[in-house]
Design a protein around this motif. Structure first.
Motif, PDB file in Angstrom:
ATOM      1  N   THR A 289      11.450   6.304  -4.573  1.00 51.74           N
ATOM      2  CA  THR A 289      11.885   5.048  -5.196  1.00 51.74           C
ATOM      3  C   THR A 289      12.464   5.327  -6.577  1.00 51.74           C
ATOM      4  O   THR A 289      11.828   5.987  -7.411  1.00 51.74           O
ATOM      5  N   ARG A 290      13.660   4.825  -6.829  1.00 54.16           N
ATOM      6  CA  ARG A 290      14.373   5.141  -8.061  1.00 54.16           C
ATOM      7  C   ARG A 290      13.596   4.694  -9.297  1.00 54.16           C
ATOM      8  O   ARG A 290      13.495   5.434 -10.282  1.00 54.16           O
ATOM      9  N   GLU A 291      13.052   3.457  -9.273  1.00 52.17           N
ATOM     10  CA  GLU A 291      12.340   2.935 -10.441  1.00 52.17           C
ATOM     11  C   GLU A 291      11.101   3.762 -10.757  1.00 52.17           C
ATOM     12  O   GLU A 291      10.811   4.058 -11.925  1.00 52.17           O
ATOM     13  N   PHE A 292      10.339   4.157  -9.715  1.00 52.69           N
ATOM     14  CA  PHE A 292       9.141   4.968  -9.936  1.00 52.69           C
ATOM     15  C   PHE A 292       9.512   6.366 -10.421  1.00 52.69           C
ATOM     16  O   PHE A 292       8.795   6.982 -11.219  1.00 52.69           O
TER      17      PHE A 292
ATOM     18  N   TYR B 136       0.837  -1.200   0.000  1.00 50.75           N
ATOM     19  CA  TYR B 136       0.000   0.000   0.000  1.00 50.75           C
ATOM     20  C   TYR B 136       0.873   1.252   0.000  1.00 50.75           C
ATOM     21  O   TYR B 136       0.584   2.237  -0.697  1.00 50.75           O
ATOM     22  N   TYR B 137       1.932   1.205   0.772  1.00 55.31           N
ATOM     23  CA  TYR B 137       2.818   2.361   0.863  1.00 55.31           C
ATOM     24  C   TYR B 137       3.840   2.376  -0.276  1.00 55.31           C
ATOM     25  O   TYR B 137       4.144   3.422  -0.847  1.00 55.31           O
ATOM     26  N   LEU B 138       4.379   1.202  -0.630  1.00 58.10           N
ATOM     27  CA  LEU B 138       5.390   1.157  -1.684  1.00 58.10           C
ATOM     28  C   LEU B 138       4.813   1.500  -3.051  1.00 58.10           C
ATOM     29  O   LEU B 138       5.443   2.161  -3.870  1.00 58.10           O
ATOM     30  N   PHE B 139       3.562   1.024  -3.325  1.00 60.50           N
ATOM     31  CA  PHE B 139       2.958   1.219  -4.646  1.00 60.50           C
ATOM     32  C   PHE B 139       2.073   2.464  -4.708  1.00 60.50           C
ATOM     33  O   PHE B 139       1.413   2.687  -5.716  1.00 60.50           O
ATOM     34  N   ARG B 140       2.042   3.252  -3.650  1.00 58.37           N
ATOM     35  CA  ARG B 140       1.217   4.457  -3.681  1.00 58.37           C
ATOM     36  C   ARG B 140       1.651   5.404  -4.807  1.00 58.37           C
ATOM     37  O   ARG B 140       0.793   5.930  -5.541  1.00 58.37           O
ATOM     38  N   PRO B 141       2.963   5.663  -4.996  1.00 60.70           N
ATOM     39  CA  PRO B 141       3.360   6.527  -6.131  1.00 60.70           C
ATOM     40  C   PRO B 141       2.944   5.945  -7.483  1.00 60.70           C
ATOM     41  O   PRO B 141       2.558   6.690  -8.386  1.00 60.70           O
ATOM     42  N   PHE B 142       3.021   4.609  -7.614  1.00 56.34           N
ATOM     43  CA  PHE B 142       2.621   3.960  -8.864  1.00 56.34           C
ATOM     44  C   PHE B 142       1.129   4.154  -9.122  1.00 56.34           C
ATOM     45  O   PHE B 142       0.717   4.479 -10.244  1.00 56.34           O
ATOM     46  N   ASN B 143       0.307   3.965  -8.077  1.00 54.38           N
ATOM     47  CA  ASN B 143      -1.144   4.153  -8.231  1.00 54.38           C
ATOM     48  C   ASN B 143      -1.487   5.610  -8.538  1.00 54.38           C
ATOM     49  O   ASN B 143      -2.415   5.896  -9.299  1.00 54.38           O
ATOM     50  N   THR B 144      -0.725   6.531  -7.931  1.00 56.51           N
ATOM     51  CA  THR B 144      -0.942   7.953  -8.210  1.00 56.51           C
ATOM     52  C   THR B 144      -0.639   8.261  -9.678  1.00 56.51           C
ATOM     53  O   THR B 144      -1.365   9.011 -10.337  1.00 56.51           O
ATOM     54  N   THR B 145       0.427   7.654 -10.189  1.00 52.78           N
ATOM     55  CA  THR B 145       0.789   7.837 -11.599  1.00 52.78           C
ATOM     56  C   THR B 145      -0.289   7.270 -12.526  1.00 52.78           C
ATOM     57  O   THR B 145      -0.663   7.897 -13.523  1.00 52.78           O
ATOM     58  N   LEU B 146      -0.802   6.086 -12.191  1.00 59.59           N
ATOM     59  CA  LEU B 146      -1.874   5.492 -13.002  1.00 59.59           C
ATOM     60  C   LEU B 146      -3.104   6.393 -13.040  1.00 59.59           C
ATOM     61  O   LEU B 146      -3.734   6.564 -14.091  1.00 59.59           O
TER      62      LEU B 146
ATOM     63  N   ASN C 135       8.092   7.903 -13.874  1.00 56.42           N
ATOM     64  CA  ASN C 135       7.380   9.176 -13.964  1.00 56.42           C
ATOM     65  C   ASN C 135       8.074  10.133 -14.928  1.00 56.42           C
ATOM     66  O   ASN C 135       7.416  10.854 -15.693  1.00 56.42           O
ATOM     67  N   SER C 136       9.401  10.139 -14.905  1.00 53.78           N
ATOM     68  CA  SER C 136      10.147  11.006 -15.818  1.00 53.78           C
ATOM     69  C   SER C 136       9.896  10.609 -17.271  1.00 53.78           C
ATOM     70  O   SER C 136       9.683  11.468 -18.137  1.00 53.78           O
ATOM     71  N   PHE C 137       9.884   9.303 -17.540  1.00 55.31           N
ATOM     72  CA  PHE C 137       9.636   8.824 -18.896  1.00 55.31           C
ATOM     73  C   PHE C 137       8.218   9.164 -19.347  1.00 55.31           C
ATOM     74  O   PHE C 137       7.997   9.584 -20.488  1.00 55.31           O
ATOM     75  N   ILE C 138       7.240   8.981 -18.447  1.00 54.21           N
ATOM     76  CA  ILE C 138       5.838   9.250 -18.798  1.00 54.21           C
ATOM     77  C   ILE C 138       5.640  10.736 -19.074  1.00 54.21           C
ATOM     78  O   ILE C 138       4.930  11.121 -20.020  1.00 54.21           O
ATOM     79  N   GLU C 139       6.260  11.599 -18.268  1.00 56.45           N
ATOM     80  CA  GLU C 139       6.149  13.036 -18.511  1.00 56.45           C
ATOM     81  C   GLU C 139       6.715  13.407 -19.878  1.00 56.45           C
ATOM     82  O   GLU C 139       6.122  14.185 -20.634  1.00 56.45           O
ATOM     83  N   GLU C 140       7.881  12.839 -20.197  1.00 60.87           N
ATOM     84  CA  GLU C 140       8.509  13.118 -21.489  1.00 60.87           C
ATOM     85  C   GLU C 140       7.666  12.575 -22.639  1.00 60.87           C
ATOM     86  O   GLU C 140       7.475  13.259 -23.661  1.00 60.87           O
ATOM     87  N   MET C 141       7.121  11.362 -22.465  1.00 65.47           N
ATOM     88  CA  MET C 141       6.337  10.741 -23.527  1.00 65.47           C
ATOM     89  C   MET C 141       5.036  11.497 -23.770  1.00 65.47           C
ATOM     90  O   MET C 141       4.671  11.776 -24.915  1.00 65.47           O
ATOM     91  N   THR C 142       4.299  11.822 -22.684  1.00 62.36           N
ATOM     92  CA  THR C 142       3.025  12.527 -22.844  1.00 62.36           C
ATOM     93  C   THR C 142       3.241  13.934 -23.395  1.00 62.36           C
ATOM     94  O   THR C 142       2.410  14.453 -24.147  1.00 62.36           O
ATOM     95  N   GLY C 143       4.379  14.546 -23.019  1.00 56.46           N
ATOM     96  CA  GLY C 143       4.688  15.866 -23.578  1.00 56.46           C
ATOM     97  C   GLY C 143       4.883  15.795 -25.079  1.00 56.46           C
ATOM     98  O   GLY C 143       4.369  16.639 -25.834  1.00 56.46           O
TER      99      GLY C 143
END
Length: 420
Positions: free
Chosen positions: A186-189, A155-165, A193-201
């Motif tokens: 978390t480095r992987e998240f 719940y705590y580890l995947f919270r950033p992932f769920n926020t991104t989704l 997020n950096s990749f998704i921001e660049e891609m959506t931009g």
């Protein structure tokens, strides 16, 4: 299935096989250690029995609790200790139980004695039961703790992932703002997020450029088409035109009209694909169908088409009103245009579907292929081959099912408001 559940199942399966192997190792080690300790115990008892025999110098066989001392008639060489299994009556349990026996010949005070010691063996099935019970209980405790902790920690580890989704889910290409995501620890998240921001931009920029191009292209095409059509109309007003000239001008006008219609249809398809009609509301589909039917009355009368309707009142559909109007217009336009003189049209509307049936001609391709762009079922001059493509696109965006059937020159097109 959620990722954490898949991980937990994989971990549980791995743990199960590890516990199986661990149980076998525990059983083997425990059996070996118990056997070793029993031999140590019998050897220790032997060391205590020898001084006891030295003091008494038995002349007859002595049998005591788990001990047998037998004086030998003649002096013999001492032997090595021999361990073996035997069966002895257990006094308390009153049944035969396996025992470990030690046999040896010792020379004490110039006389040979055959000494036999034995002790109760911890049976292999008892060891197996203990190991099985221990491993099962430990595995269940580990499994329960793993499941509980995995859900709490995830719940705590995947919270950033769920926020991104959630942010991706709410992202719209029509929005002028780019997608801005949080910076998790978390480095992987963080990389995700950096990749998704660049891609959506990049996608937003490409969408904007494509949108501007399609709008500009559509607008720029309409201008010369209108000019060309105007000049052709001016030509028709010239006196003393021959019939052949009039026919050529009319043919050119029809070609320009088809080109203009194709341009508008492609522009509409692009807008639907880009989800520019995303404002959904409850639409009274019954009134919408009836109003569009009224607009087609003149065309229907011109071809002497017999029309029958079964429209249930107040049928409501969730959708974009503009697209729903285009949907019904295209369906009725096809039913009228591809109909024969003195043919028929039947329109049925209920809560679950809208069915339009009409007479016509046979098509030269499979009906389902007519939903592809520029696929025509006939060589009708006014057909661009995009009408049913637009219908399919609108149905997809609204979650509708569309089905087209042709049998014996009888055409049936059904739009179901709920997917099967």
């Amino acid at each position: 299935m959620r990722l954490i559940i898949k991980i937990a199942i994989i971990y549980a399966l791995i743990s199960f096989f590890v516990f199986l192997i661990g149980g076998y190792i525990n059983y083997t080690v425990m059996s070996r250690e118990i056997d070793k300790e029993q031999r140590y115990f019998l050897n220790d008892r032997l060391n205590r029995v020898i001084p006891w025999i030295e003091k008494r110098e038995f002349k007859e066989t002595v049998v005591r609790n788990k001990l047998k001392v037998q004086p030998l008639a003649e002096l013999r060489e001492e032997t090595e200790k021999v361990y073996s299994d035997t069966l002895v009556m257990h006094a308390d349990l009153e049944r035969i139980e396996p025992h470990l026996k030690l046999d040896v010949i010792k020379n004490i005070n110039g006389r040979s004695y055959k000494i036999m010691l034995y002790d109760l063996i911890v049976e292999s099935d008892d060891i197996e039961d203990v190991v099985r019970e221990t491993m099962i209980k430990t595995y269940l405790i580990l499994l329960g703790a793993m499941l509980l902790l995995s859900f709490i920690v995830s719940y705590y580890l995947f919270r950033p992932f769920n926020t991104t989704l959630e942010a991706i889910k709410n992202f719209s290409l029509k929005s002028q703002r780019g997608l801005k995501l949080s910076k998790p620890s978390t480095r992987e998240f963080k990389k995700l997020n950096s990749f998704i921001e660049e891609m959506t931009g990049q996608v937003s920029r490409d969408y904007k450029a494509l949108k501007e191009f399609s709008e500009n292209a559509s607008h720029e095409l309409q201008t010369p088409l209108s000019i060309a059509n105007g000049k052709l109309e001016l030509l028709l007003s010239f006196p003393n035109l021959e019939q052949e000239q009039i026919e050529l001008i009319s043919s050119a006008q029809n070609a320009l009209k088809r080109l203009s219609k194709t341009n508008n249809s492609l522009s509409l398809l692009t807008k639907i694909e880009n989800k520019e009609f995303s404002d959904f509301e409850k639409v009274n589909f019954s009134d919408l169908v009836q109003n569009i039917l009224n607009e087609f009355n003149e065309l229907i009368e011109l071809k002497s088409i017999d029309i029958s309707t079964g429209i249930r009142s107040d049928v409501e559909v969730l959708g974009n009103k503009v697209l729903l109007e285009i949907l019904v217009s295209n369906l009725l336009n096809n039913a009228v245009r591809h109909n024969r003189e003195e043919g028929y049209i039947s329109v049925e509307l209920v809560d679950d579907f809208c069915l339009i049936e009409n007479s016509g001609t046979d098509v030269n391709v499979a009906p389902e292929k007519l939903f592809q762009r520029f696929k025509k079922g006939s060589e009708h001059p006014d057909s661009s081959g995009l009408g049913l493509s637009i219908v399919q696109m609108i149905c997809d965006q609204h979650g509708f099912d569309v089905e087209y059937k042709v049998k014996d020159k009888h055409h049936s097109l059904k739009v179901s408001f709920t997917k099967s």
